[in-house]
Design an enzyme around this catalytic site. Structure first.
Site, PDB file in Angstrom:
ATOM      1  N   ARG A   1       0.456  -1.268   0.276  1.00 12.69           N
ATOM      2  CA  ARG A   1      -0.373   0.095  -0.035  1.00 12.69           C
ATOM      3  C   ARG A   1       0.755   1.282   0.085  1.00 12.69           C
ATOM      4  O   ARG A   1       1.816   1.567   0.442  1.00 12.69           O
ATOM      5  CB  ARG A   1      -1.201   0.104   1.446  1.00 12.69           C
ATOM      6  CG  ARG A   1      -0.630  -0.538   2.873  1.00 12.69           C
ATOM      7  CD  ARG A   1       0.711  -0.510   3.330  1.00 12.69           C
ATOM      8  NE  ARG A   1       0.637   1.321   3.398  1.00 12.69           N
ATOM      9  CZ  ARG A   1       1.524   2.237   3.678  1.00 12.69           C
ATOM     10  NH1 ARG A   1       2.996   1.410   3.604  1.00 12.69           N
ATOM     11  NH2 ARG A   1       1.391   2.871   3.771  1.00 12.69           N
TER      12      ARG A   1
ATOM     13  N   ASN B   1      -5.618  12.399   1.297  1.00 11.41           N
ATOM     14  CA  ASN B   1      -4.512  11.445   2.302  1.00 11.41           C
ATOM     15  C   ASN B   1      -5.563  10.530   2.977  1.00 11.41           C
ATOM     16  O   ASN B   1      -6.212  10.735   3.213  1.00 11.41           O
ATOM     17  CB  ASN B   1      -3.274  12.040   2.403  1.00 11.41           C
ATOM     18  CG  ASN B   1      -1.792  11.226   3.391  1.00 11.41           C
ATOM     19  OD1 ASN B   1      -1.194  10.847   2.996  1.00 11.41           O
ATOM     20  ND2 ASN B   1      -1.884  11.370   4.804  1.00 11.41           N
TER      21      ASN B   1
ATOM     22  N   ARG C   1      -7.667  -0.039  -6.465  1.00 10.88           N
ATOM     23  CA  ARG C   1      -8.450   1.028  -5.270  1.00 10.88           C
ATOM     24  C   ARG C   1      -8.394   2.049  -6.277  1.00 10.88           C
ATOM     25  O   ARG C   1      -7.708   2.550  -7.159  1.00 10.88           O
ATOM     26  CB  ARG C   1      -7.024   0.952  -4.389  1.00 10.88           C
ATOM     27  CG  ARG C   1      -6.975  -0.157  -3.685  1.00 10.88           C
ATOM     28  CD  ARG C   1      -6.300  -0.448  -2.128  1.00 10.88           C
ATOM     29  NE  ARG C   1      -6.264   0.843  -1.336  1.00 10.88           N
ATOM     30  CZ  ARG C   1      -5.154   0.988  -0.459  1.00 10.88           C
ATOM     31  NH1 ARG C   1      -4.244   0.895  -0.342  1.00 10.88           N
ATOM     32  NH2 ARG C   1      -6.233   1.871   0.791  1.00 10.88           N
TER      33      ARG C   1
ATOM     34  N   GLN D   1      -2.278   1.541  10.130  1.00 16.77           N
ATOM     35  CA  GLN D   1      -0.642   2.119   9.208  1.00 16.77           C
ATOM     36  C   GLN D   1       0.838   2.851  10.378  1.00 16.77           C
ATOM     37  O   GLN D   1       2.173   3.152  10.256  1.00 16.77           O
ATOM     38  CB  GLN D   1      -0.377   2.690   8.198  1.00 16.77           C
ATOM     39  CG  GLN D   1      -1.313   2.037   7.471  1.00 16.77           C
ATOM     40  CD  GLN D   1      -2.547   1.902   7.290  1.00 16.77           C
ATOM     41  OE1 GLN D   1      -3.185   2.443   7.477  1.00 16.77           O
ATOM     42  NE2 GLN D   1      -3.087   1.974   5.313  1.00 16.77           N
TER      43      GLN D   1
ATOM     44  N   ASP E   1      -1.858  10.297  -1.743  1.00 20.26           N
ATOM     45  CA  ASP E   1      -2.548   9.559  -2.384  1.00 20.26           C
ATOM     46  C   ASP E   1      -2.715  10.348  -3.377  1.00 20.26           C
ATOM     47  O   ASP E   1      -2.777   9.941  -5.094  1.00 20.26           O
ATOM     48  CB  ASP E   1      -3.550   8.941  -1.891  1.00 20.26           C
ATOM     49  CG  ASP E   1      -3.130   8.038  -0.773  1.00 20.26           C
ATOM     50  OD1 ASP E   1      -2.364   9.130   0.214  1.00 20.26           O
ATOM     51  OD2 ASP E   1      -2.640   6.949  -0.716  1.00 20.26           O
TER      52      ASP E   1
HETATM   53  C1  LIG Z   1       3.556   7.858  -0.087  1.00 20.14           C
HETATM   54  S1  LIG Z   1       2.098   7.287  -0.397  1.00 20.14           S
HETATM   55  C2  LIG Z   1       1.379   7.308   1.433  1.00 20.14           C
HETATM   56  C3  LIG Z   1       0.499   7.416   1.761  1.00 20.14           C
HETATM   57  O1  LIG Z   1      -0.546   6.157   1.690  1.00 20.14           O
HETATM   58  C4  LIG Z   1      -1.321   5.636   2.604  1.00 20.14           C
HETATM   59  O2  LIG Z   1      -2.609   5.289   2.429  1.00 20.14           O
HETATM   60  P1  LIG Z   1      -2.522   3.790   2.146  1.00 20.14           P
HETATM   61  O3  LIG Z   1      -1.836   3.057   3.309  1.00 20.14           O
HETATM   62  O4  LIG Z   1      -4.275   3.343   2.335  1.00 20.14           O
HETATM   63  O5  LIG Z   1      -2.118   2.812   0.510  1.00 20.14           O
HETATM   64  C5  LIG Z   1      -1.836   6.542   3.473  1.00 20.14           C
HETATM   65  O6  LIG Z   1      -2.350   8.004   2.611  1.00 20.14           O
HETATM   66  C6  LIG Z   1       0.087   7.184   3.114  1.00 20.14           C
HETATM   67  O7  LIG Z   1      -0.046   8.950   3.398  1.00 20.14           O
END
Ligand SMILES: CSC[C@H]1O[C@H](OP(=O)(O)O)[C@H](O)[C@@H]1O
Length: 364
Positions: free
Chosen positions: A52, A252, A89, A201, A242
Protein backbone atom coordinates in the site's frame (compact mmCIF):
# COMPACT_ATOMS: atom_id res chain seq x y z
CA UNK A 1 16.21 0.74 3.65
CA UNK A 2 18.30 -1.49 5.91
CA UNK A 3 16.68 -4.07 8.13
CA UNK A 4 19.17 -5.80 10.42
CA UNK A 5 21.98 -4.97 8.01
CA UNK A 6 20.18 -6.17 4.88
CA UNK A 7 19.11 -3.60 2.32
CA UNK A 8 15.46 -3.91 1.30
CA UNK A 9 13.18 -2.23 -1.11
CA UNK A 10 9.41 -2.74 -0.80
CA UNK A 11 9.26 -4.47 -4.19
CA UNK A 12 11.99 -6.03 -6.30
CA UNK A 13 12.69 -8.53 -9.07
CA UNK A 14 14.93 -11.45 -8.22
CA UNK A 15 17.83 -12.66 -10.40
CA UNK A 16 15.53 -15.51 -11.44
CA UNK A 17 12.92 -13.00 -12.62
CA UNK A 18 10.37 -13.34 -9.81
CA UNK A 19 8.58 -10.21 -8.56
CA UNK A 20 8.70 -10.19 -4.76
CA UNK A 21 7.23 -7.89 -2.11
CA UNK A 22 7.15 -7.49 1.62
CA UNK A 23 3.62 -8.54 2.61
CA UNK A 24 2.96 -5.60 4.93
CA UNK A 25 -0.14 -7.15 6.51
CA UNK A 26 2.12 -9.09 8.91
CA UNK A 27 4.34 -6.21 10.03
CA UNK A 28 5.56 -5.30 12.58
CA UNK A 29 5.48 -8.82 13.98
CA UNK A 30 6.63 -10.83 10.96
CA UNK A 31 8.69 -9.93 7.91
CA UNK A 32 7.01 -12.05 5.24
CA UNK A 33 8.21 -11.96 1.64
CA UNK A 34 5.92 -13.25 -1.09
CA UNK A 35 6.21 -13.66 -4.86
CA UNK A 36 3.61 -12.16 -7.17
CA UNK A 37 3.39 -14.80 -9.92
CA UNK A 38 0.21 -13.74 -11.72
CA UNK A 39 -1.93 -10.70 -12.49
CA UNK A 40 -4.43 -12.06 -9.96
CA UNK A 41 -1.68 -12.09 -7.29
CA UNK A 42 -0.88 -8.45 -8.06
CA UNK A 43 -4.55 -7.42 -8.00
CA UNK A 44 -5.03 -9.12 -4.62
CA UNK A 45 -1.82 -7.58 -3.25
CA UNK A 46 -3.04 -4.07 -4.05
CA UNK A 47 -6.72 -4.55 -3.18
CA UNK A 48 -6.05 -6.36 0.12
CA UNK A 49 -3.15 -4.06 1.01
CA UNK A 50 -0.34 -6.58 1.08
CA UNK A 51 1.38 -3.53 -0.42
CA UNK A 52 0.00 0.00 0.00
CA UNK A 53 1.06 3.58 -0.34
CA UNK A 54 0.51 5.51 -3.56
CA UNK A 55 3.97 5.17 -5.16
CA UNK A 56 4.26 1.49 -4.20
CA UNK A 57 0.79 0.79 -5.57
CA UNK A 58 1.93 2.31 -8.86
CA UNK A 59 5.17 0.33 -8.95
CA UNK A 60 3.34 -2.90 -8.11
CA UNK A 61 0.78 -2.29 -10.84
CA UNK A 62 3.58 -1.69 -13.33
CA UNK A 63 5.04 -5.10 -12.47
CA UNK A 64 1.52 -6.53 -12.66
CA UNK A 65 1.34 -5.47 -16.31
CA UNK A 66 4.76 -7.05 -16.92
CA UNK A 67 3.78 -10.34 -15.28
CA UNK A 68 0.67 -10.48 -17.43
CA UNK A 69 2.56 -9.63 -20.63
CA UNK A 70 4.83 -12.59 -19.93
CA UNK A 71 1.69 -14.74 -19.76
CA UNK A 72 -0.32 -13.19 -22.61
CA UNK A 73 1.06 -10.13 -24.50
CA UNK A 74 -1.98 -9.68 -26.74
CA UNK A 75 -3.78 -6.38 -27.22
CA UNK A 76 -6.82 -7.78 -25.42
CA UNK A 77 -4.69 -8.89 -22.49
CA UNK A 78 -3.05 -5.45 -22.24
CA UNK A 79 -6.42 -3.70 -22.31
CA UNK A 80 -7.97 -6.10 -19.80
CA UNK A 81 -5.00 -5.74 -17.44
CA UNK A 82 -5.43 -1.98 -17.33
CA UNK A 83 -9.06 -2.47 -16.29
CA UNK A 84 -8.42 -5.26 -13.78
CA UNK A 85 -5.63 -3.46 -11.94
CA UNK A 86 -7.24 -0.02 -12.13
CA UNK A 87 -10.28 -1.44 -10.34
CA UNK A 88 -8.27 -2.55 -7.29
CA UNK A 89 -8.21 0.80 -5.40
CA UNK A 90 -9.75 4.11 -6.53
CA UNK A 91 -7.91 6.90 -4.74
CA UNK A 92 -4.13 6.81 -5.25
CA UNK A 93 -3.50 8.44 -8.64
CA UNK A 94 -0.17 6.63 -9.01
CA UNK A 95 -2.11 3.50 -9.93
CA UNK A 96 -3.65 5.16 -13.00
CA UNK A 97 -0.39 6.98 -13.76
CA UNK A 98 1.60 3.74 -13.81
CA UNK A 99 -1.01 1.83 -15.84
CA UNK A 100 -1.23 4.66 -18.38
CA UNK A 101 2.58 4.77 -18.63
CA UNK A 102 2.82 1.02 -19.22
CA UNK A 103 0.06 1.14 -21.84
CA UNK A 104 1.73 4.12 -23.54
CA UNK A 105 4.99 2.28 -24.11
CA UNK A 106 3.56 -1.19 -24.78
CA UNK A 107 0.58 -0.45 -27.05
CA UNK A 108 2.70 0.46 -30.10
CA UNK A 109 4.92 -2.61 -29.69
CA UNK A 110 4.71 -6.00 -31.30
CA UNK A 111 3.24 -8.37 -28.66
CA UNK A 112 6.39 -10.49 -28.72
CA UNK A 113 8.43 -7.52 -27.48
CA UNK A 114 6.07 -6.45 -24.71
CA UNK A 115 7.12 -8.61 -21.74
CA UNK A 116 10.80 -7.61 -21.72
CA UNK A 117 9.92 -3.96 -22.28
CA UNK A 118 7.32 -4.07 -19.50
CA UNK A 119 9.72 -5.52 -16.94
CA UNK A 120 12.34 -2.98 -17.97
CA UNK A 121 9.92 -0.04 -17.61
CA UNK A 122 8.58 -1.33 -14.29
CA UNK A 123 12.14 -1.48 -13.00
CA UNK A 124 12.74 2.07 -14.25
CA UNK A 125 9.60 3.28 -12.47
CA UNK A 126 10.96 1.78 -9.26
CA UNK A 127 14.36 3.41 -9.71
CA UNK A 128 12.73 6.75 -10.59
CA UNK A 129 10.63 6.53 -7.40
CA UNK A 130 13.74 5.98 -5.27
CA UNK A 131 15.46 9.01 -6.81
CA UNK A 132 12.35 11.21 -6.53
CA UNK A 133 12.03 10.33 -2.83
CA UNK A 134 15.72 10.88 -2.19
CA UNK A 135 15.37 14.39 -3.61
CA UNK A 136 12.21 15.02 -1.59
CA UNK A 137 14.34 14.11 1.43
CA UNK A 138 16.99 16.68 0.50
CA UNK A 139 14.38 19.39 -0.05
CA UNK A 140 12.62 18.54 3.20
CA UNK A 141 15.92 18.43 5.06
CA UNK A 142 16.35 22.14 4.36
CA UNK A 143 13.08 22.85 6.19
CA UNK A 144 14.06 20.74 9.20
CA UNK A 145 17.56 22.23 9.25
CA UNK A 146 16.07 25.75 9.29
CA UNK A 147 13.83 24.90 12.24
CA UNK A 148 16.77 23.32 14.09
CA UNK A 149 18.81 26.48 13.53
CA UNK A 150 15.99 28.66 14.84
CA UNK A 151 15.87 26.42 17.93
CA UNK A 152 19.61 26.84 18.43
CA UNK A 153 20.26 23.24 17.44
CA UNK A 154 17.51 21.99 19.70
CA UNK A 155 15.33 18.96 18.99
CA UNK A 156 12.96 19.25 16.03
CA UNK A 157 9.62 17.53 16.72
CA UNK A 158 7.82 16.23 13.64
CA UNK A 159 4.31 14.79 13.56
CA UNK A 160 3.43 12.39 10.78
CA UNK A 161 0.23 10.53 9.92
CA UNK A 162 -0.23 7.00 8.62
CA UNK A 163 2.78 5.53 6.81
CA UNK A 164 4.39 7.59 4.10
CA UNK A 165 7.62 5.77 4.71
CA UNK A 166 9.82 3.57 2.60
CA UNK A 167 7.14 0.90 2.99
CA UNK A 168 4.72 3.16 1.09
CA UNK A 169 7.17 3.63 -1.76
CA UNK A 170 9.98 1.64 -3.32
CA UNK A 171 12.50 3.21 -0.95
CA UNK A 172 13.17 6.25 1.31
CA UNK A 173 9.46 7.09 1.67
CA UNK A 174 8.08 10.53 1.00
CA UNK A 175 7.20 12.10 4.38
CA UNK A 176 9.90 10.05 6.11
CA UNK A 177 12.66 10.88 3.61
CA UNK A 178 13.31 14.35 5.12
CA UNK A 179 13.35 12.70 8.55
CA UNK A 180 15.89 10.06 7.47
CA UNK A 181 18.02 12.73 5.80
CA UNK A 182 17.88 14.91 8.92
CA UNK A 183 18.97 12.01 11.15
CA UNK A 184 21.83 11.23 8.74
CA UNK A 185 22.80 14.92 8.89
CA UNK A 186 23.07 14.69 12.67
CA UNK A 187 20.04 16.83 13.42
CA UNK A 188 18.19 15.93 16.63
CA UNK A 189 14.78 14.86 15.31
CA UNK A 190 11.88 13.32 17.21
CA UNK A 191 8.82 11.92 15.49
CA UNK A 192 5.26 11.71 16.81
CA UNK A 193 3.81 8.73 14.96
CA UNK A 194 0.04 8.84 14.60
CA UNK A 195 -1.23 5.28 15.08
CA UNK A 196 -3.71 6.01 12.27
CA UNK A 197 -6.89 4.10 12.75
CA UNK A 198 -8.50 2.04 11.42
CA UNK A 199 -5.65 -0.06 9.97
CA UNK A 200 -2.97 1.47 12.17
CA UNK A 201 -0.37 1.92 9.46
CA UNK A 202 1.44 4.31 11.80
CA UNK A 203 1.58 1.88 14.71
CA UNK A 204 2.35 -1.15 12.53
CA UNK A 205 4.56 0.33 9.84
CA UNK A 206 5.94 3.78 10.67
CA UNK A 207 6.88 2.77 14.22
CA UNK A 208 8.58 -0.33 12.73
CA UNK A 209 10.53 1.86 10.33
CA UNK A 210 11.53 4.31 13.10
CA UNK A 211 12.65 1.43 15.32
CA UNK A 212 14.83 -0.10 12.60
CA UNK A 213 16.46 3.20 11.74
CA UNK A 214 17.04 4.39 15.26
CA UNK A 215 14.82 7.44 14.89
CA UNK A 216 13.63 8.88 18.20
CA UNK A 217 9.84 8.64 18.24
CA UNK A 218 6.66 8.26 20.26
CA UNK A 219 3.60 6.41 19.05
CA UNK A 220 0.50 8.50 19.78
CA UNK A 221 -3.20 7.97 19.38
CA UNK A 222 -4.70 9.93 16.51
CA UNK A 223 -6.60 12.18 18.90
CA UNK A 224 -3.45 13.38 20.72
CA UNK A 225 -1.97 15.41 17.88
CA UNK A 226 -4.03 18.55 18.47
CA UNK A 227 -3.21 18.55 22.17
CA UNK A 228 0.54 18.24 21.48
CA UNK A 229 0.37 21.09 18.97
CA UNK A 230 -1.60 23.23 21.44
CA UNK A 231 1.20 22.72 23.99
CA UNK A 232 3.97 23.67 21.58
CA UNK A 233 5.35 20.14 21.32
CA UNK A 234 5.16 19.91 17.53
CA UNK A 235 7.45 22.03 15.34
CA UNK A 236 6.02 20.84 12.02
CA UNK A 237 3.85 18.20 10.42
CA UNK A 238 4.98 16.24 7.36
CA UNK A 239 2.51 13.85 5.75
CA UNK A 240 2.23 11.95 2.48
CA UNK A 241 -0.46 12.08 -0.18
CA UNK A 242 -2.29 9.68 -2.44
CA UNK A 243 -3.46 12.30 -4.87
CA UNK A 244 -2.86 16.06 -4.96
CA UNK A 245 -4.86 18.23 -7.34
CA UNK A 246 -3.56 20.83 -9.76
CA UNK A 247 -4.46 23.56 -7.27
CA UNK A 248 -2.79 21.83 -4.30
CA UNK A 249 -5.69 20.12 -2.53
CA UNK A 250 -4.21 17.07 -0.79
CA UNK A 251 -5.91 13.70 -0.51
CA UNK A 252 -4.35 11.50 2.13
CA UNK A 253 -5.21 8.95 4.80
CA UNK A 254 -8.36 9.67 6.80
CA UNK A 255 -7.54 12.00 9.67
CA UNK A 256 -5.02 14.12 7.77
CA UNK A 257 -7.56 16.92 7.36
CA UNK A 258 -8.13 17.05 11.13
CA UNK A 259 -4.37 17.34 11.72
CA UNK A 260 -4.17 20.17 9.20
CA UNK A 261 -6.98 22.02 10.99
CA UNK A 262 -5.22 21.59 14.34
CA UNK A 263 -1.94 22.73 12.79
CA UNK A 264 -3.49 25.89 11.38
CA UNK A 265 -5.24 26.62 14.69
CA UNK A 266 -1.90 26.38 16.51
CA UNK A 267 0.42 27.99 13.96
CA UNK A 268 2.23 24.72 13.20
CA UNK A 269 3.67 24.43 9.66
CA UNK A 270 1.90 21.66 7.73
CA UNK A 271 3.93 20.18 4.87
CA UNK A 272 3.03 17.51 2.37
CA UNK A 273 5.69 15.36 0.70
CA UNK A 274 4.58 15.17 -2.91
CA UNK A 275 6.28 13.13 -5.65
CA UNK A 276 5.20 14.44 -9.05
CA UNK A 277 3.48 11.20 -10.18
CA UNK A 278 1.04 11.81 -7.31
CA UNK A 279 -0.19 15.05 -8.83
CA UNK A 280 -3.49 14.68 -10.70
CA UNK A 281 -3.38 17.54 -13.20
CA UNK A 282 -6.90 16.70 -14.41
CA UNK A 283 -8.68 17.74 -11.21
CA UNK A 284 -8.76 20.94 -9.21
CA UNK A 285 -11.34 20.67 -6.42
CA UNK A 286 -10.17 17.73 -4.32
CA UNK A 287 -13.19 17.53 -2.07
CA UNK A 288 -15.56 17.20 -5.02
CA UNK A 289 -13.43 15.44 -7.61
CA UNK A 290 -11.29 12.83 -5.85
CA UNK A 291 -12.95 9.42 -5.35
CA UNK A 292 -12.62 8.39 -1.69
CA UNK A 293 -12.23 4.67 -1.12
CA UNK A 294 -14.77 3.21 1.31
CA UNK A 295 -13.31 0.07 2.86
CA UNK A 296 -14.91 -2.73 4.87
CA UNK A 297 -16.67 -2.21 8.18
CA UNK A 298 -14.53 -4.89 9.80
CA UNK A 299 -11.49 -2.61 9.65
CA UNK A 300 -13.33 -0.27 12.04
CA UNK A 301 -14.93 -2.89 14.31
CA UNK A 302 -11.72 -4.94 14.65
CA UNK A 303 -8.04 -4.25 15.28
CA UNK A 304 -5.17 -6.48 14.21
CA UNK A 305 -2.36 -7.43 16.52
CA UNK A 306 -0.34 -10.21 18.09
CA UNK A 307 -2.59 -12.29 20.35
CA UNK A 308 -1.49 -13.67 23.72
CA UNK A 309 -0.68 -17.03 22.12
CA UNK A 310 1.67 -15.28 19.66
CA UNK A 311 -0.59 -15.60 16.63
CA UNK A 312 -1.40 -12.51 14.59
CA UNK A 313 -5.14 -12.02 14.64
CA UNK A 314 -8.03 -9.60 14.80
CA UNK A 315 -9.95 -8.60 17.91
CA UNK A 316 -13.55 -7.36 17.88
CA UNK A 317 -13.71 -4.03 19.72
CA UNK A 318 -17.42 -3.28 19.34
CA UNK A 319 -20.63 -5.25 19.94
CA UNK A 320 -21.32 -7.99 17.41
CA UNK A 321 -22.94 -6.59 14.29
CA UNK A 322 -22.11 -2.95 15.01
CA UNK A 323 -22.46 -1.05 11.73
CA UNK A 324 -19.48 1.15 10.73
CA UNK A 325 -18.44 3.66 8.09
CA UNK A 326 -14.88 3.47 6.79
CA UNK A 327 -13.85 6.26 4.41
CA UNK A 328 -10.13 5.56 3.91
CA UNK A 329 -9.04 9.06 2.87
CA UNK A 330 -9.92 12.71 3.26
CA UNK A 331 -8.99 15.91 1.44
CA UNK A 332 -7.05 18.78 2.98
CA UNK A 333 -7.72 22.05 1.12
CA UNK A 334 -4.60 23.77 -0.23
CA UNK A 335 -5.20 26.74 2.08
CA UNK A 336 -4.25 24.55 5.06
CA UNK A 337 -0.98 23.38 3.47
CA UNK A 338 2.20 25.35 4.22
CA UNK A 339 4.15 23.82 1.34
CA UNK A 340 4.41 20.88 -1.01
CA UNK A 341 7.83 19.21 -0.76
CA UNK A 342 8.46 17.87 -4.26
CA UNK A 343 11.55 16.37 -5.88
CA UNK A 344 12.19 19.75 -7.52
CA UNK A 345 11.79 21.92 -4.44
CA UNK A 346 9.10 23.22 -2.09
CA UNK A 347 6.09 24.47 -4.02
CA UNK A 348 3.35 26.77 -2.78
CA UNK A 349 0.12 24.79 -2.40
CA UNK A 350 -1.69 26.52 -5.24
CA UNK A 351 -2.28 26.22 -8.97
CA UNK A 352 0.34 28.90 -9.54
CA UNK A 353 2.80 27.22 -7.21
CA UNK A 354 2.53 23.84 -8.92
CA UNK A 355 2.50 25.39 -12.40
CA UNK A 356 5.72 27.23 -11.56
CA UNK A 357 7.35 24.04 -10.31
CA UNK A 358 6.12 21.82 -13.16
CA UNK A 359 5.64 24.24 -16.02
CA UNK A 360 5.74 21.44 -18.58
CA UNK A 361 2.81 19.56 -16.97
CA UNK A 362 0.35 22.17 -15.80
CA UNK A 363 -2.56 22.78 -18.16
CA UNK A 364 -5.09 25.61 -18.30
C1 LIG B 1 3.60 7.95 0.03
S1 LIG B 1 1.95 7.56 -0.19
C2 LIG B 1 1.50 7.11 1.44
C3 LIG B 1 0.05 7.27 1.69
O1 LIG B 1 -0.68 6.07 1.36
C4 LIG B 1 -1.37 5.65 2.52
O2 LIG B 1 -2.62 5.09 2.25
P1 LIG B 1 -2.77 3.45 2.20
O3 LIG B 1 -1.93 2.91 3.31
O4 LIG B 1 -4.25 3.24 2.39
O5 LIG B 1 -2.29 3.04 0.83
C5 LIG B 1 -1.53 6.92 3.34
O6 LIG B 1 -2.54 7.76 2.80
C6 LIG B 1 -0.17 7.52 3.15
O7 LIG B 1 -0.02 8.87 3.49
Amino acid sequence: MKIDGTHYRSIWRTAEGRVEIIDQRWLPHELRIVALETRADVAAAIREMWVRGAPLIGATAAYGVAVQMAHDPSDASLAETWEVLHATRPTAINLRWALDEMRRILQPMAPADRADAAFRRAGEICDEDVEINRRIGENGLAIIRDIAARKGGGRVNVLTHCNAGWLATVDWGTATSPIYHAVEAGIDVHVFVDETRPRNQGAHLTAWEMNHHGVSHDLIVDNAGGHLMQHGEVDLCIVGTDRTTARGDVCNKIGTYLKALAAQANGVPFYVALPSPTIDWTVSDGVREIPIEERGQDEVTHVQGRLEDGRIGHVLISPDGTPARNPAFDVTPAALVTGLITERGVAEASAAGLAAMFAERAVG
